[in-house]
Design a protein around this motif. Structure first.
Motif, mmCIF file in Angstrom:
data_model
loop_
_atom_site.group_PDB
_atom_site.id
_atom_site.type_symbol
_atom_site.label_atom_id
_atom_site.label_comp_id
_atom_site.label_asym_id
_atom_site.label_seq_id
_atom_site.Cartn_x
_atom_site.Cartn_y
_atom_site.Cartn_z
ATOM 1 N N THR A 266 -39.427 19.751 -14.883
ATOM 2 C CA THR A 266 -40.300 18.678 -15.280
ATOM 3 C C THR A 266 -39.400 18.172 -16.515
ATOM 4 O O THR A 266 -38.787 19.093 -17.449
ATOM 5 C CB THR A 266 -41.576 18.842 -15.620
ATOM 6 N N ALA A 267 -39.252 16.977 -16.821
ATOM 7 C CA ALA A 267 -39.149 16.431 -18.244
ATOM 8 C C ALA A 267 -40.314 15.711 -18.786
ATOM 9 O O ALA A 267 -40.286 15.040 -19.945
ATOM 10 C CB ALA A 267 -37.946 15.469 -18.201
ATOM 11 N N THR A 268 -41.674 16.130 -18.276
ATOM 12 C CA THR A 268 -42.648 15.437 -18.710
ATOM 13 C C THR A 268 -43.656 16.345 -19.758
ATOM 14 O O THR A 268 -43.781 17.426 -19.510
ATOM 15 C CB THR A 268 -43.680 15.310 -17.635
ATOM 16 N N PRO A 269 -43.675 15.806 -20.964
ATOM 17 C CA PRO A 269 -44.362 16.479 -21.990
ATOM 18 C C PRO A 269 -45.641 16.759 -21.548
ATOM 19 O O PRO A 269 -46.504 15.882 -20.793
ATOM 20 C CB PRO A 269 -44.301 15.705 -23.288
ATOM 21 N N GLY A 270 -46.465 18.050 -22.015
ATOM 22 C CA GLY A 270 -47.759 18.448 -21.747
ATOM 23 C C GLY A 270 -47.928 18.834 -20.383
ATOM 24 O O GLY A 270 -49.032 19.391 -19.967
ATOM 25 N N LEU A 271 -46.767 19.234 -19.595
ATOM 26 C CA LEU A 271 -46.974 19.979 -18.493
ATOM 27 C C LEU A 271 -46.484 21.389 -18.703
ATOM 28 O O LEU A 271 -45.593 21.571 -19.481
ATOM 29 C CB LEU A 271 -46.193 19.347 -17.344
#
Length: 251
Positions: free
Chosen positions: A93-98
């Motif tokens: 992922t490149a999604t913050p908060g995961l």
């Protein structure tokens, strides 16, 4: 009891942790921080354990993501909580908060990060998955999100050591069929058996894939029952089931 979390210096730019079994709500053969919903442990205890781990990572429990692991080379790009757990062994992922997590009890938990590109990955790699290419597939999936393999740091957490991993001649022959050079990952045993260096094999695959750094925390799951669950140790003890250790990384 306070959670015990092992970290890797190479991943210091990202919040991460290889959780031991200490500090959990489970009891019996699962005593401690069993985070495996696929075990026969009480589901409420597993949920409490996962919430405690998520709190330590500073994410909501539904954003601590683990897959239905099947010893494959399949990897998924994730952008939010699962509606249904995919049957895969790598997450990126490149999604913050995961927080990307893997569950193990002798297999290699491998956490990866390109801190500059802000891309992370997590892979569950037993001998089947490592041989099938799950580590390389995770690196490829990270590159698809903008990572560069020369910048990727990869850390292998607690896993079974060579001294505890005895295998039969057919196992050895299958690896030699892949590449005669794999003989270096086997040491002599007794009665035609040998000992397999799973971690050494994993490090070789990571380094040949071109990552910038690859290392191991140097913890053996089999030899330290106070801190780690072990499938093989539980099998030798004729226990009905075993706990699963959580390893996770987040941006």
């Amino acid at each position: 009891m306070t959670l015990e979390i092992i970290t890797a210096r190479s991943l210091s730019a990202c919040r991460h942790g290889f959780f031991t079994r200490r500090g959990g709500a489970s009891s019996g053969v699962f005593e401690g921080l069993n985070c495996g919903p696929g075990s026969s442990d009480q589901s409420q205890a597993v949920q409490v354990n996962r919430i405690r781990a998520a709190d330590a990572l500073e994410v909501d429990a539904d954003r601590l993501l683990t897959a239905h692991q099947v010893h494959s080379a399949e990897v998924a790009h994730v952008t939010g909580p699962f509606r249904q757990k995919p049957r895969i062994d790598g997450l990126v992922t490149a999604t913050p908060g995961l927080a990307l997590g893997v569950l193990t009890a002798d297999c290699m938990p491998v956490l990866m990060a390109d801190a500059e590109a802000r891309v992370i990955g997590a892979a569950h790699a037993g001998w089947r998955g490592a041989r099938a290419g799950v580590l390389e597939a995770t690196i490829d999936a990270m590159e698809a999100l903008g990572a560069q393999r020369r910048r990727i740091a990869a850390a292998i957490g607690p896993a079974i050591s060579q001294a505890a991993y005895e295998v039969g001649p057919e196992f050895l022959e299958s690896f030699l069929d892949d590449d005669p050079a794999n003989a270096r990952f086997f040491a002599g045993g007794t009665n035609g058996r040998s000992h397999f260096d799973l971690v050494g094999y994993g490090l070789m695959r990571l380094r040949e894939a071109g990552v910038g750094q690859a290392d191991w925390t140097r913890h053996c799951t089999y030899s330290d029952p106070a801190r780690f669950y072990s499938y093989r140790r539980s099998t030798h003890a004729a226990e009905a089931d075993y706990g699963r250790l959580l390893s996770a990384i987040r941006l």
